[in-house]
Design a protein around this motif. Structure first.
Motif, PDB file in Angstrom:
ATOM      1  N   PRO A  61       3.322 -14.968  13.815  1.00 60.22           N
ATOM      2  CA  PRO A  61       2.421 -15.140  14.950  1.00 60.22           C
ATOM      3  C   PRO A  61       1.663 -13.849  15.241  1.00 60.22           C
ATOM      4  N   GLY A  62       0.372 -13.998  15.545  1.00 62.66           N
ATOM      5  CA  GLY A  62      -0.477 -12.856  15.829  1.00 62.66           C
ATOM      6  C   GLY A  62      -1.937 -13.220  15.670  1.00 62.66           C
ATOM      7  N   SER A  63      -2.800 -12.229  15.850  1.00 60.53           N
ATOM      8  CA  SER A  63      -4.243 -12.400  15.722  1.00 60.53           C
ATOM      9  C   SER A  63      -4.707 -11.707  14.447  1.00 60.53           C
ATOM     10  N   TYR A  64      -5.602 -12.370  13.716  1.00 64.27           N
ATOM     11  CA  TYR A  64      -6.040 -11.872  12.417  1.00 64.27           C
ATOM     12  C   TYR A  64      -7.552 -11.967  12.288  1.00 64.27           C
ATOM     13  N   ALA A  65      -8.141 -10.968  11.640  1.00 63.36           N
ATOM     14  CA  ALA A  65      -9.551 -11.061  11.266  1.00 63.36           C
ATOM     15  C   ALA A  65      -9.665 -12.186  10.236  1.00 63.36           C
ATOM     16  N   ILE A  66     -10.698 -12.990  10.370  1.00 64.60           N
ATOM     17  CA  ILE A  66     -10.894 -14.102   9.437  1.00 64.60           C
ATOM     18  C   ILE A  66     -11.181 -13.516   8.060  1.00 64.60           C
ATOM     19  N   ASN A  67     -10.331 -13.889   7.082  1.00 63.56           N
ATOM     20  CA  ASN A  67     -10.430 -13.332   5.743  1.00 63.56           C
ATOM     21  C   ASN A  67      -9.776 -14.320   4.777  1.00 63.56           C
ATOM     22  N   GLU A  68     -10.605 -15.024   4.002  1.00 67.01           N
ATOM     23  CA  GLU A  68     -10.057 -16.032   3.089  1.00 67.01           C
ATOM     24  C   GLU A  68      -9.099 -15.436   2.077  1.00 67.01           C
ATOM     25  N   SER A  69      -9.340 -14.209   1.631  1.00 65.14           N
ATOM     26  CA  SER A  69      -8.460 -13.632   0.618  1.00 65.14           C
ATOM     27  C   SER A  69      -7.065 -13.333   1.166  1.00 65.14           C
ATOM     28  N   GLY A  71      -5.620 -15.340   3.308  1.00 65.47           N
ATOM     29  CA  GLY A  71      -5.007 -16.637   3.574  1.00 65.47           C
ATOM     30  C   GLY A  71      -5.058 -17.040   5.034  1.00 65.47           C
ATOM     31  N   ASN A  72      -5.598 -16.182   5.897  1.00 68.82           N
ATOM     32  CA  ASN A  72      -5.726 -16.486   7.325  1.00 68.82           C
ATOM     33  C   ASN A  72      -7.210 -16.611   7.646  1.00 68.82           C
ATOM     34  N   TYR A  73      -7.663 -17.848   7.829  1.00 71.69           N
ATOM     35  CA  TYR A  73      -9.103 -18.011   7.999  1.00 71.69           C
ATOM     36  C   TYR A  73      -9.486 -19.305   8.706  1.00 71.69           C
ATOM     37  N   VAL A  74     -10.750 -19.317   9.099  1.00 70.87           N
ATOM     38  CA  VAL A  74     -11.447 -20.497   9.580  1.00 70.87           C
ATOM     39  C   VAL A  74     -12.666 -20.644   8.693  1.00 70.87           C
ATOM     40  N   ARG A  75     -12.945 -21.861   8.275  1.00 64.92           N
ATOM     41  CA  ARG A  75     -14.188 -22.144   7.554  1.00 64.92           C
ATOM     42  C   ARG A  75     -14.999 -23.101   8.423  1.00 64.92           C
ATOM     43  N   PHE A  76     -16.299 -22.902   8.437  1.00 64.73           N
ATOM     44  CA  PHE A  76     -17.205 -23.699   9.260  1.00 64.73           C
ATOM     45  C   PHE A  76     -18.294 -24.247   8.359  1.00 64.73           C
ATOM     46  N   SER A  77     -18.566 -25.528   8.472  1.00 65.19           N
ATOM     47  CA  SER A  77     -19.591 -26.128   7.620  1.00 65.19           C
ATOM     48  C   SER A  77     -20.336 -27.237   8.359  1.00 65.19           C
ATOM     49  N   LYS A  78     -21.474 -27.594   7.782  1.00 68.01           N
ATOM     50  CA  LYS A  78     -22.320 -28.656   8.327  1.00 68.01           C
ATOM     51  C   LYS A  78     -22.674 -29.604   7.192  1.00 68.01           C
ATOM     52  N   PHE A  79     -22.615 -30.900   7.471  1.00 68.52           N
ATOM     53  CA  PHE A  79     -22.920 -31.904   6.448  1.00 68.52           C
ATOM     54  C   PHE A  79     -24.407 -31.882   6.127  1.00 68.52           C
ATOM     55  N   VAL A  91     -18.670 -16.700   8.032  1.00 67.73           N
ATOM     56  CA  VAL A  91     -17.932 -16.640   9.291  1.00 67.73           C
ATOM     57  C   VAL A  91     -17.314 -15.260   9.476  1.00 67.73           C
ATOM     58  N   THR A  92     -17.492 -14.685  10.681  1.00 68.18           N
ATOM     59  CA  THR A  92     -16.808 -13.452  11.058  1.00 68.18           C
ATOM     60  C   THR A  92     -16.203 -13.653  12.440  1.00 68.18           C
TER      61      THR A  92
END
Length: 141
Positions: A61-69, A71-79, A91-92
């Motif tokens: 548990p904790g707060s993390y900078a979004i970083n896919e490498s 493994g802790n991330y959010v991805r945002f997309s639009k159809f 995303v940042t």
């Protein structure tokens, strides 16, 4: 194991394998609520947007900078109606989880928050500020 999905008609409450799920945020100060989780940790609504959350299995548990490498991330997309696929934004920001619930067989729910800026790489003037994000997402390793 078969995934069982259910949703209450007329609202954004849904569950995956009997575990309540949700994802809510503000997109440029406008409320957004997920209506479904078509795959583990991928949230969609009645609009064109999609949010994906992910944590590495060893993340505490904790707060993390979004970083896919990491493994802790959010991805945002639009159809994209022309290509019939989702276009991903850059995303940042941060993603956090305060609790991880074990469901057996390497399955967990993560309960947490996120805030980020999403920029369309094909149109840098298309910027979406995503704030006050909360989620409970089901993840299987």
């Amino acid at each position: 194991m078969e995934m069982v999905y259910s949703q209450s008609e007329g609202n954004s409450e849904f569950s995956l394998n009997g575990v309540p799920q949700y994802c809510n945020a503000k997109f440029n100060t406008v409320d957004w609520k997920a209506w479904t989780e078509p795959q583990n940790s991928i949230f969609t609504s009645t609009d064109a947007y999609r949010i994906e959350t992910h944590f590495a299995v060893t993340t505490t548990p904790g707060s993390y900078a979004i970083n896919e490498s990491s493994g802790n991330y959010v991805r945002f997309s639009k159809f994209n109606t022309a290509t019939l696929t989702y276009d991903y934004y850059n995303v940042t920001g941060t993603i956090a989880h305060s609790y991880r619930e074990f469901h057996g067989a390497a399955s967990y729910s993560y309960i947490g928050t996120f805030n980020f800026t999403a920029v369309n790489p094909n149109n840098p003037s298309d910027v979406i500020q995503v704030t006050d994000g909360t989620f409970r997402s089901y993840q299987k390793f």
